[in-house]
Design a protein around this motif. Structure first.
Motif, short mmCIF file in Angstrom:
data_model
loop_
_atom_site.label_atom_id
_atom_site.label_comp_id
_atom_site.label_asym_id
_atom_site.label_seq_id
_atom_site.Cartn_x
_atom_site.Cartn_y
_atom_site.Cartn_z
N TYR A 2 1.50 -0.98 -0.05
CA TYR A 2 -0.03 0.25 -0.13
C TYR A 2 0.99 1.10 0.31
CZ TYR A 2 -3.40 -3.68 0.67
OH TYR A 2 -4.45 -4.59 1.30
N GLN A 3 0.55 2.81 -0.87
CA GLN A 3 1.35 3.27 -1.06
C GLN A 3 0.35 4.58 0.04
OE1 GLN A 3 1.54 3.84 -5.33
NE2 GLN A 3 1.40 1.70 -5.81
N GLU A 4 1.15 4.72 1.18
CA GLU A 4 0.28 5.40 1.55
C GLU A 4 0.70 7.21 1.50
OE1 GLU A 4 1.15 5.30 6.16
OE2 GLU A 4 0.78 2.82 6.44
N GLY A 5 -0.20 7.61 1.87
CA GLY A 5 -0.03 9.15 1.36
C GLY A 5 0.17 9.67 -0.32
N SER A 62 -7.26 2.68 7.08
CA SER A 62 -7.20 1.57 6.65
C SER A 62 -7.51 1.48 5.34
CB SER A 62 -7.51 -0.05 7.22
OG SER A 62 -7.51 -1.10 6.36
N ALA A 63 -6.41 1.01 4.10
CA ALA A 63 -6.25 0.24 2.81
C ALA A 63 -7.21 -0.54 3.14
CB ALA A 63 -5.18 0.32 2.10
N GLY A 64 -7.44 -1.06 4.07
CA GLY A 64 -8.81 -2.55 4.08
C GLY A 64 -9.70 -1.77 3.74
N SER A 124 -1.21 -0.03 -13.22
CA SER A 124 0.17 0.36 -13.01
C SER A 124 0.48 0.87 -11.86
CB SER A 124 0.09 1.65 -14.31
OG SER A 124 -1.87 2.15 -13.99
N SER A 125 0.76 2.58 -11.50
CA SER A 125 0.92 3.38 -10.75
C SER A 125 -0.98 3.65 -10.03
CB SER A 125 2.17 3.87 -10.22
OG SER A 125 1.52 5.08 -11.25
N ASN A 126 -0.54 4.31 -8.51
CA ASN A 126 -1.83 4.51 -8.84
C ASN A 126 -1.48 6.24 -8.79
OD1 ASN A 126 -2.45 3.10 -6.17
ND2 ASN A 126 -2.10 3.51 -4.43
N ARG A 127 -0.88 7.02 -8.98
CA ARG A 127 -0.42 8.37 -9.77
C ARG A 127 -1.70 8.21 -10.86
NH1 ARG A 127 4.62 11.65 -8.42
NH2 ARG A 127 3.51 11.67 -6.30
N LEU A 128 -1.58 6.98 -11.63
CA LEU A 128 -1.84 7.34 -12.92
C LEU A 128 -3.21 6.83 -12.65
CD1 LEU A 128 -2.05 7.24 -15.90
CD2 LEU A 128 -0.94 4.52 -15.99
N ILE A 129 -3.53 6.03 -12.10
CA ILE A 129 -5.02 5.44 -11.37
C ILE A 129 -6.15 7.07 -11.85
CG2 ILE A 129 -6.24 4.26 -10.14
CD1 ILE A 129 -4.08 1.57 -9.95
N GLN A 130 -4.87 7.86 -10.41
CA GLN A 130 -5.82 8.90 -9.93
C GLN A 130 -5.78 9.41 -10.83
OE1 GLN A 130 -4.21 10.61 -6.05
NE2 GLN A 130 -4.34 12.33 -7.10
N SER A 168 -5.53 4.06 4.24
CA SER A 168 -4.28 4.90 4.37
C SER A 168 -3.46 5.41 3.56
CB SER A 168 -3.56 3.64 5.28
OG SER A 168 -2.99 2.70 4.63
N GLU A 169 -4.06 5.28 2.74
CA GLU A 169 -4.04 5.20 1.43
C GLU A 169 -3.77 6.94 0.53
OE1 GLU A 169 -2.30 2.01 -2.29
OE2 GLU A 169 -4.31 2.24 -1.95
N VAL A 170 -4.74 7.59 1.78
CA VAL A 170 -5.27 9.32 1.52
C VAL A 170 -3.87 9.18 2.57
CG1 VAL A 170 -7.04 10.55 2.24
CG2 VAL A 170 -7.44 8.26 1.27
N LYS A 171 -3.92 11.03 1.95
CA LYS A 171 -3.27 11.89 2.89
C LYS A 171 -4.00 12.26 4.07
CE LYS A 171 0.22 13.50 -0.95
NZ LYS A 171 0.30 15.25 -1.76
#
Length: 450
Positions: free
Chosen positions: A11-14, A76-78, A150-156, A222-225
């Motif tokens: 999981y990519q926190e923040g 939590s990312a869960g 791909s990465s979270n950044r591309l998805i977002q 938890s992946e949200v800032k």
């Protein structure tokens, strides 16, 4: 490569901003809600369907309280899988209800995919063969799968870009539809034979599907800032935005189509409403917005639901098989999610997909509120009357919906019951086998045990 054989979840926190999180939530909400449910709700409760959207918003607002309180205490990312675990521990209620949520989210993806197909075919005069809608839906899920690798950044980034375009487009559609309509009035005096209390509650339950995408935000956890602040804010902003947009569009559709026309075109009612209001250009514009909305919804939903299943797998609450695939558990759960979505898209029609989704979701939602009331209220400082009200409203909506379906399509209720029995029995067997295996240490171990 060692990296490819890493079986852990990552999981990519923040990695998600507040605006990106809101776009993920509204991506699922607006995609499912507006484009296909409008006609189905009209079929169930007549011209009262805009009010059913508002009633659904009231129910979801009470529901959101429990999710916001838990996410503030335990980001939590869960997401929902984690919330259930906090309340019920390593027991059947956690696994059963988490899987209901999982399946309801996969069902939502299939619902979006078929909606995408139905709208796209309006550019070509409809789908007379009945083959192109599922083919287009399957193609969209596969495309979303590739982006999700791909990465979270591309998805977002993709979800945010699509989100801005579609929300702007839908608002333009609503305002233009009302502006050019002969009348900005909906005749509530003659709702027709379908205008009973039971049918209104049933349509309200369907309307909840249009808002339940807010739970996607909790799965980002938890992946949200700054999650303790931003998860709750993102939920409130998403619901408020959808209330405004759904009300606007509901009145635009009702002002441009008769009730019979809305029901006849229930799988693509916004495109049908655009034709008398704005001509062929309006239809093309609406179809383009629908295609973007459903595509963004699937992208966001696959992102969230695969992470929830990965967390359940880590918690030793669901069985997992690598099937010889390389890579992390998250990649595997992504594949399972997509394969199941492809199956539903290919073989189920829109109304049955929606029916299964709402039954599963409401039962899981009641379990969340009961968990807050019974086990977590002191820890998360929740007021008791809010989850009590949420449970009562959920039961009202679920009762009305089941009553309508038993009279019109009992088969789908039978499928829902059989599916739930199979999930419960399968999970009970699995949990007995793994009862001596402790989940790995981490954020999910601080649950209540009963």
């Amino acid at each position: 490569m060692a990296k490819d054989d890493d079986r852990t979840t990552r999981y990519q926190e923040g990695s998600l901003t507040l605006s990106g999180t809101v776009m993920l939530g509204t991506g699922v909400m607006i995609g499912a809600g507006i484009f296909a449910l409008t006609g189905q709700m009209a079929q169930m409760t007549g011209v009262l369907f805009p009010l059913a959207f508002l009633a659904a918003a009231v129910i979801v607002s009470f529901s959101a309280y429990s999710y916001i309180k838990i996410s503030n205490a335990y980001p939590s990312a869960g997401g929902i899988g984690m919330y259930l675990h906090k309340a019920y521990g390593n027991r059947l209620p956690t696994a059963f209800n988490a899987l209901l949520m999982y399946f309801s989210m996969v069902i939502a993806q299939s619902f979006l995919a078929r909606t995408f197909g139905s709208y796209t075919m309006q550019l070509f005069g409809g789908d007379e063969s009945g083959m192109m809608v599922p083919i287009l839906g399957v193609s969209l899920i596969l495309a979303a799968f590739l982006i999700n690798l791909s990465s979270n950044r591309l998805i977002q980034g993709v979800a945010s870009f699509i989100g801005v375009l579609k929300i702007g487009g839908i608002v333009i559609f609503g305002l233009m539809g009302i502006w050019v309509a002969d009348r900005l009035s909906v005749d509530f005096s003659s709702p027709g034979e379908v205008g009973t209390v039971g049918n209104f509650l049933g349509a309200t339950a369907l309307g909840i599907l249009a808002f339940k995408g807010f739970t996607t935000i909790t799965n980002s956890g938890s992946e949200v800032k700054n999650p303790k602040r931003n998860v709750g804010r993102a939920i409130v902003i998403s619901i408020a935005a959808c209330v405004v947009i759904y009300t606007l569009v509901g009145f635009a559709v009702a002002s441009n189509l008769s009730l019979a026309e809305i029901i006849e075109t229930r799988d693509y009612s916004l495109a049908a409403a655009a034709r008398p209001a704005l001509g062929n250009y309006g239809v093309w514009f609406t179809v383009a917005i629908a295609m973007m909305a459903t595509a963004g919804g699937i992208l966001a939903s696959i992102f969230a639901v695969s992470r929830m299943l990965a967390m359940l797998t880590e918690m030793k609450l669901v069985p997992h098989n690598h099937f010889g695939m390389p890579g992390s558990i998250q990649k595997h759960t992504l594949v399972y999610t997509v394969v199941l979505g492809l199956f539903l898209t290919a073989f189920f029609d829109l109304s049955r997909i929606a029916a299964l989704g709402i039954v599963f979701y409401l039962i899981m939602d009641i379990a969340i509120h009961w968990g807050v009331l019974r086990y977590l209220r002191e820890d998360i400082k929740a007021k008791a009357w809010v989850p009590v009200t949420a449970i009562a409203l959920d039961l009202l909506a679920l009762g009305g919906f089941v009553w309508v379906k038993l009279n019109t399509d009992p088969f789908v209720i039978g499928v829902a019951v059989v599916a739930m029995v199979l999930i419960a029995v399968g999970e009970q067997v699995f949990l007995k086998k793994t009862s001596g295996v402790e989940p790995p240490t981490g954020e999910h171990t601080h649950s209540h045990h009963h």
